[in-house]
Design a protein around this motif. Sequence first.
Motif, PDB file in Angstrom:
ATOM      1  N   UNK A 220      45.088  -0.949  46.024  1.00 29.50           N
ATOM      2  CA  UNK A 220      42.925  -1.072  45.270  1.00 29.50           C
ATOM      3  C   UNK A 220      41.836  -0.110  46.209  1.00 29.50           C
ATOM      4  N   UNK A 221      42.246  -0.322  47.754  1.00 31.67           N
ATOM      5  CA  UNK A 221      41.428  -0.319  48.404  1.00 31.67           C
ATOM      6  C   UNK A 221      42.110   1.756  48.061  1.00 31.67           C
ATOM      7  N   UNK A 222      43.562   1.594  48.281  1.00 32.02           N
ATOM      8  CA  UNK A 222      43.497   3.098  48.329  1.00 32.02           C
ATOM      9  C   UNK A 222      43.126   3.966  47.481  1.00 32.02           C
ATOM     10  N   UNK A 223      43.198   3.353  45.580  1.00 30.78           N
ATOM     11  CA  UNK A 223      42.289   4.059  44.867  1.00 30.78           C
ATOM     12  C   UNK A 223      41.049   4.420  45.243  1.00 30.78           C
ATOM     13  N   UNK A 224      40.043   2.851  45.888  1.00 31.21           N
ATOM     14  CA  UNK A 224      38.854   2.876  45.979  1.00 31.21           C
ATOM     15  C   UNK A 224      38.393   4.543  46.401  1.00 31.21           C
ATOM     16  N   UNK A 225      39.396   4.339  47.930  1.00 34.00           N
ATOM     17  CA  UNK A 225      39.105   5.776  48.654  1.00 34.00           C
ATOM     18  C   UNK A 225      39.037   6.686  48.305  1.00 34.00           C
ATOM     19  N   UNK A 226      39.742   7.060  47.153  1.00 33.42           N
ATOM     20  CA  UNK A 226      40.041   8.370  46.555  1.00 33.42           C
ATOM     21  C   UNK A 226      39.140   8.409  45.625  1.00 33.42           C
ATOM     22  N   UNK A 227      38.500   7.861  44.992  1.00 36.44           N
ATOM     23  CA  UNK A 227      37.339   8.095  44.349  1.00 36.44           C
ATOM     24  C   UNK A 227      35.706   8.206  44.796  1.00 36.44           C
ATOM     25  N   UNK A 228      36.260   7.472  46.204  1.00 35.02           N
ATOM     26  CA  UNK A 228      34.904   7.377  46.817  1.00 35.02           C
ATOM     27  C   UNK A 228      34.422   8.625  47.731  1.00 35.02           C
ATOM     28  N   UNK A 229      35.308   8.855  47.981  1.00 35.60           N
ATOM     29  CA  UNK A 229      35.427   9.949  49.552  1.00 35.60           C
ATOM     30  C   UNK A 229      35.884  11.264  49.176  1.00 35.60           C
ATOM     31  N   UNK A 230      37.843  11.164  48.877  1.00 37.26           N
ATOM     32  CA  UNK A 230      38.362  11.843  48.958  1.00 37.26           C
ATOM     33  C   UNK A 230      38.769  12.888  48.140  1.00 37.26           C
ATOM     34  N   UNK A 231      38.422  12.801  46.435  1.00 35.35           N
ATOM     35  CA  UNK A 231      38.998  13.742  45.612  1.00 35.35           C
ATOM     36  C   UNK A 231      38.194  14.822  45.272  1.00 35.35           C
ATOM     37  N   UNK A 232      38.299  15.935  45.341  1.00 35.98           N
ATOM     38  CA  UNK A 232      37.761  16.848  44.880  1.00 35.98           C
ATOM     39  C   UNK A 232      37.458  16.964  43.514  1.00 35.98           C
TER      40      UNK A 232
END
Length: 102
Positions: free
Chosen positions: A64-76
């Motif tokens: 869940x944390x990895x998905x949130x990080x992708x959504x909030x910070x990393x996925x351009x």
Amino acid sequence: MALASALAGCMAIDVVHILTRGRFVVRSFSTRLTGRRTDSEPRRFVAIDLSFALDASAPREQVDRAIALSREKYCSVWHSLRQDIELTTHVSIAGSDPGPTP
């Protein structure tokens, strides 16, 4: 459809990368995307649902944390889209129950 594939791929790569950097083993990973588009041109996406299925040593909280990080910070790709698009995600980890992620 290329845009939808790019979003699914971007978030999938992020999630696997974040989990493996956290020293978790990801044995398998797949993504399924469904979207809803407007009826009128330019038929843009108004809602996207991403489902992730994986077999990994990571606990649900870390996924869940990895998905949130992708959504909030990393996925351009996500950050290049209009932010009024509704994005929901679901996770199924081998041996556990699927459920929505925040």
